[in-house]
Write an enzyme that holds these catalytic residues in place. Structure first.
Site, PDB file in Angstrom:
ATOM      1  N   GLY A  65       0.816  -1.218   0.000  1.00  0.00           N
ATOM      2  CA  GLY A  65       0.000   0.000   0.000  1.00  0.00           C
ATOM      3  C   GLY A  65       0.841   1.255   0.000  1.00  0.00           C
ATOM      4  O   GLY A  65       0.350   2.346  -0.273  1.00  0.00           O
ATOM      5  N   LYS A 121       9.815   2.163   0.751  1.00  0.00           N
ATOM      6  CA  LYS A 121       8.674   2.134   1.678  1.00  0.00           C
ATOM      7  C   LYS A 121       8.300   3.591   1.927  1.00  0.00           C
ATOM      8  O   LYS A 121       9.164   4.382   2.346  1.00  0.00           O
ATOM      9  CB  LYS A 121       9.122   1.449   2.972  1.00  0.00           C
ATOM     10  CG  LYS A 121       8.008   0.966   3.845  1.00  0.00           C
ATOM     11  CD  LYS A 121       8.550  -0.016   4.868  1.00  0.00           C
ATOM     12  CE  LYS A 121       7.549  -0.277   5.976  1.00  0.00           C
ATOM     13  NZ  LYS A 121       8.104  -1.164   7.001  1.00  0.00           N
ATOM     14  N   ASP A 141      -2.502   6.770   2.886  1.00  0.00           N
ATOM     15  CA  ASP A 141      -1.958   7.845   2.049  1.00  0.00           C
ATOM     16  C   ASP A 141      -0.713   7.413   1.279  1.00  0.00           C
ATOM     17  O   ASP A 141      -0.136   8.208   0.528  1.00  0.00           O
ATOM     18  CB  ASP A 141      -1.648   9.085   2.907  1.00  0.00           C
ATOM     19  CG  ASP A 141      -0.608   8.802   3.993  1.00  0.00           C
ATOM     20  OD1 ASP A 141      -0.093   7.666   4.048  1.00  0.00           O
ATOM     21  OD2 ASP A 141      -0.330   9.715   4.796  1.00  0.00           O
ATOM     22  N   GLY A 142      -0.278   6.182   1.509  1.00  0.00           N
ATOM     23  CA  GLY A 142       0.892   5.682   0.775  1.00  0.00           C
ATOM     24  C   GLY A 142       2.217   6.224   1.276  1.00  0.00           C
ATOM     25  O   GLY A 142       3.270   5.940   0.714  1.00  0.00           O
ATOM     26  N   ARG A 175      14.684  -0.324   1.299  1.00  0.00           N
ATOM     27  CA  ARG A 175      14.916  -1.595   1.990  1.00  0.00           C
ATOM     28  C   ARG A 175      15.584  -2.569   1.047  1.00  0.00           C
ATOM     29  O   ARG A 175      15.301  -2.580  -0.151  1.00  0.00           O
ATOM     30  CB  ARG A 175      13.558  -2.113   2.456  1.00  0.00           C
ATOM     31  CG  ARG A 175      13.559  -3.489   3.054  1.00  0.00           C
ATOM     32  CD  ARG A 175      12.416  -3.640   4.036  1.00  0.00           C
ATOM     33  NE  ARG A 175      11.145  -3.969   3.385  1.00  0.00           N
ATOM     34  CZ  ARG A 175       9.996  -4.073   4.061  1.00  0.00           C
ATOM     35  NH1 ARG A 175       9.949  -3.846   5.351  1.00  0.00           N
ATOM     36  NH2 ARG A 175       8.884  -4.377   3.428  1.00  0.00           N
ATOM     37  N   ARG A 200       6.097 -13.451   1.009  1.00  0.00           N
ATOM     38  CA  ARG A 200       5.617 -13.596   2.385  1.00  0.00           C
ATOM     39  C   ARG A 200       4.677 -14.785   2.480  1.00  0.00           C
ATOM     40  O   ARG A 200       4.168 -15.250   1.452  1.00  0.00           O
ATOM     41  CB  ARG A 200       4.798 -12.357   2.786  1.00  0.00           C
ATOM     42  CG  ARG A 200       5.457 -11.052   2.500  1.00  0.00           C
ATOM     43  CD  ARG A 200       4.453 -10.029   1.945  1.00  0.00           C
ATOM     44  NE  ARG A 200       5.143  -8.847   1.439  1.00  0.00           N
ATOM     45  CZ  ARG A 200       5.502  -7.813   2.194  1.00  0.00           C
ATOM     46  NH1 ARG A 200       5.158  -7.795   3.451  1.00  0.00           N
ATOM     47  NH2 ARG A 200       6.145  -6.811   1.685  1.00  0.00           N
ATOM     48  N   ASP A 256       1.499 -11.473   6.709  1.00  0.00           N
ATOM     49  CA  ASP A 256       2.124 -10.702   5.620  1.00  0.00           C
ATOM     50  C   ASP A 256       3.485 -10.164   6.050  1.00  0.00           C
ATOM     51  O   ASP A 256       4.221  -9.620   5.229  1.00  0.00           O
ATOM     52  CB  ASP A 256       1.217  -9.550   5.178  1.00  0.00           C
ATOM     53  CG  ASP A 256       0.803  -8.660   6.337  1.00  0.00           C
ATOM     54  OD1 ASP A 256       0.276  -9.201   7.321  1.00  0.00           O
ATOM     55  OD2 ASP A 256       1.027  -7.445   6.267  1.00  0.00           O
ATOM     56  N   ASP A 283       9.778  -6.127   8.204  1.00  0.00           N
ATOM     57  CA  ASP A 283       8.733  -5.193   8.589  1.00  0.00           C
ATOM     58  C   ASP A 283       8.840  -4.768  10.048  1.00  0.00           C
ATOM     59  O   ASP A 283       8.184  -5.292  10.936  1.00  0.00           O
ATOM     60  CB  ASP A 283       7.341  -5.743   8.278  1.00  0.00           C
ATOM     61  CG  ASP A 283       6.646  -4.786   7.326  1.00  0.00           C
ATOM     62  OD1 ASP A 283       7.119  -3.653   7.208  1.00  0.00           O
ATOM     63  OD2 ASP A 283       5.646  -5.173   6.709  1.00  0.00           O
TER      64      ASP A 283
END
Ligand code: AMP
Ligand code: MG
Length: 484
Positions: free
Chosen positions: A90, A111, A123-124, A174, A181, A250, A260
């Site tokens: 997202g 990211k 909002d990304g 990253r 995943r 995920d 993450d």
């Protein structure tokens, strides 16, 4: 812009198209470099020294990507706190797979690079604090010899993002062995088409487990291989007191890397029920629950592979159940071996488990610091003063000496084993928060000092003193936020 050594080959795009959406990052108004990981860049065969800072910021914000990048957002699903949801990147975009001069393949991924078709209501974007938290902790994990994604760069984007409060927007680059995943397999299974799952299975084996490519039952072999790696990974987390905080499916990578870094943190006081994440009300992802949650996540992976394990669904379930139960057995063995190393024990003796459990119970009862208690045990003289004056501890210490005398290796090897497995420094949450707070106010010095201190976490030095103490009551930061 010169090529800087980028060498892309984007095999993920050979998967069926439902697995991704090609798109470019949303441009940002005023990108500025915050930090660049030059030692990681060198390891990757990348060199940005010829590029002025302004151009680097254009690169690491996505405003100007390398020509051979073929960026895309990944589709995936995932159980978030136990509930299955359609997700996908997202606020992330994979640039592509960079092949290093030694032939290793790594995803480079942004990211915080703007909205994608998978953004749902978001909002990304990402805030500077959480991106720097990922940078600090992932690099600390790497230095601790724990499999992890890495952090190559962080830039601010010149905009504010609005979370609890407004804060500078940022983009992290990253580096990961892959971004496949458990949730990617769940997404494949939701298509209800065995060819889709097969394509992802074959791809994952090619990328991470070539050794099982010729196996008869590839689906079962992959499940077992991934379980083994996860058992190793979680053992490492427990060794250093790491609490991931959002072990949703995920956020579990098939590569076996920690991935993450959201509300993650390291435990100070030894308490197995420790939780930092502000949204983990039930303690689902508490320190002591991590092995069981990993197993639960692996069971979700197993479900997606059932149709490929055996035509007879009953038989497939039996095979999968055995593999999942196997995780429990393997984890227990690895965990006990790891705990032996923390107290310098070689070989296996029947009293080992009880000896270690009694130490941990005493630590919990006394509320002592997890990391520093092992450091105190590493001193040649038996530790003195509070809380070591207690008869319970003294008696335990005697039992430990008796057990240690059963080591076939010399005492020096036992100390070396402890030194190699007990970090002298961890990124304590109050220190991380101090560094993030300062960085958000344009003071990067505490961040740089912290990163330098975390570089050699098994080497003691007087410079580390300010980072070794647990937080004073007024310094304690008990909650962490995803910052999404
Ligand atoms: P995480 O908790 O970071 O693993 O995120 C869960 C999912 O939400 C992932 O698919 C993210 O890409 C997505 N997500 C997180 N934050 C945002 C955001 N600000 N905008 C859009 N999507 C987001
Ligand atoms: Mg995630």
């Amino acid at each position: 812009m010169n090529n800087s050594g980028f060498n892309f080959e984007n095999t993920y795009l050979h998967l069926p198209e439902i697995f991704y959406t090609k798109l470019v990052p949303i441009p940002v108004p005023e990108p500025e470099m915050v930090i660049l990981n030059t030692s990681l860049a060198t390891d990757l065969g990348l060199d940005f020294s010829e590029i002025i800072s302004k151009k680097r910021a254009e690169l690491f914000s996505g405003n100007q990507m390398p020509k051979a990048a073929d960026p895309f957002a990944q589709a995936y699903a995932g159980h978030q706190f136990g509930h299955l949801t359609m997700l996908g990147d997202g606020r992330a975009i994979v640039w592509g797979e960079h092949i290093t001069p030694t032939g290793q393949r790594f995803d480079l991924q942004f990211k915080g690079s703007g909205r994608t078709p998978y953004s749902r209501g978001g909002d990304g974007r990402a805030a500077l604090g959480p991106m720097l938290r990922e940078y600090i902790i992932s690099e600390a994990m790497h230095a601790l010899n724990i499999p992890t994604t890495r952090s190559l760069a962080v830039v601010t984007n010149g905009e504010q993002v609005y979370r609890e409060t407004p804060s500078p927007g940022a983009i992290l680059t990253r580096v990961a062995s892959s971004h496949i995943r458990v949730g990617t397999f769940q997404y494949a299974a939701l298509q209800q088409d065995n060819e889709t799952i097969q394509a992802l299975l074959d791809y994952t084996i090619k990328r991470h487990h070539l050794e099982i490519e010729e196996n008869q039952n590839k689906a079962l072999s992959l499940l077992k291989a991934v379980s083994e790696k996860q058992a190793g990974l979680i053992t490492h987390w427990m060794r250093v007191g790491f609490i991931h905080g959002v072990m949703n499916t995920d956020n579990m990578a098939l590569s076996g890397e920690t991935i993450d870094y959201g509300p993650c943190a390291f435990m100070d006081t030894y308490d197995p029920s420790t939780v930092f994440s502000s949204i983990d009300h039930g303690g689902r992802y508490a320190y002591a629950n991590q092995p069981a949650i990993a197993q639960w996540n692996l069971a979700r992976l197993a479900e997606t592979l059932l149709p490929l394990m055996d035509e007879n669904i009953g038989k497939a379930k039996e095979l999968a159940e055995d593999a999942i139960n196997g995780f429990g057995v393997v984890y227990k063995e690895k965990s006990l071996s790891m705990l032996r190393t923390k107290v310098g024990l070689f070989g296996e003796e029947p009293e080992d488990e009880g000896l270690i459990t009694d130490l941990l119970n005493w630590m919990q009862q006394k509320g002592v610091d997890y990391t520093n208690t092992f450091l105190d045990l590493m001193k040649e003289e038996s530790p003195k003063g509070e809380p070591y004056n207690s008869d319970t501890f003294k008696e335990w210490h005697k039992r430990w000496q008796v057990r240690r005398s059963k080591n076939k290796e010399p005492l020096e090897s036992s100390w070396a084993l402890m030194r190699a497995n007990n970090p002298v420094i961890i990124p304590r949450n109050h220190k991380v928060e101090q560094a993030l707070g300062a960085a958000t106010n344009s003071d990067l010095q505490p961040l740089k000092d912290l990163l330098a201190a975390l570089r050699e976490p098994y080497e003691n030095s007087p410079d580390l003193k300010p980072y070794q103490s647990p937080p004073k009551p007024e310094e304690k930061v008990c909650q962490t936020f995803c910052g999404t």
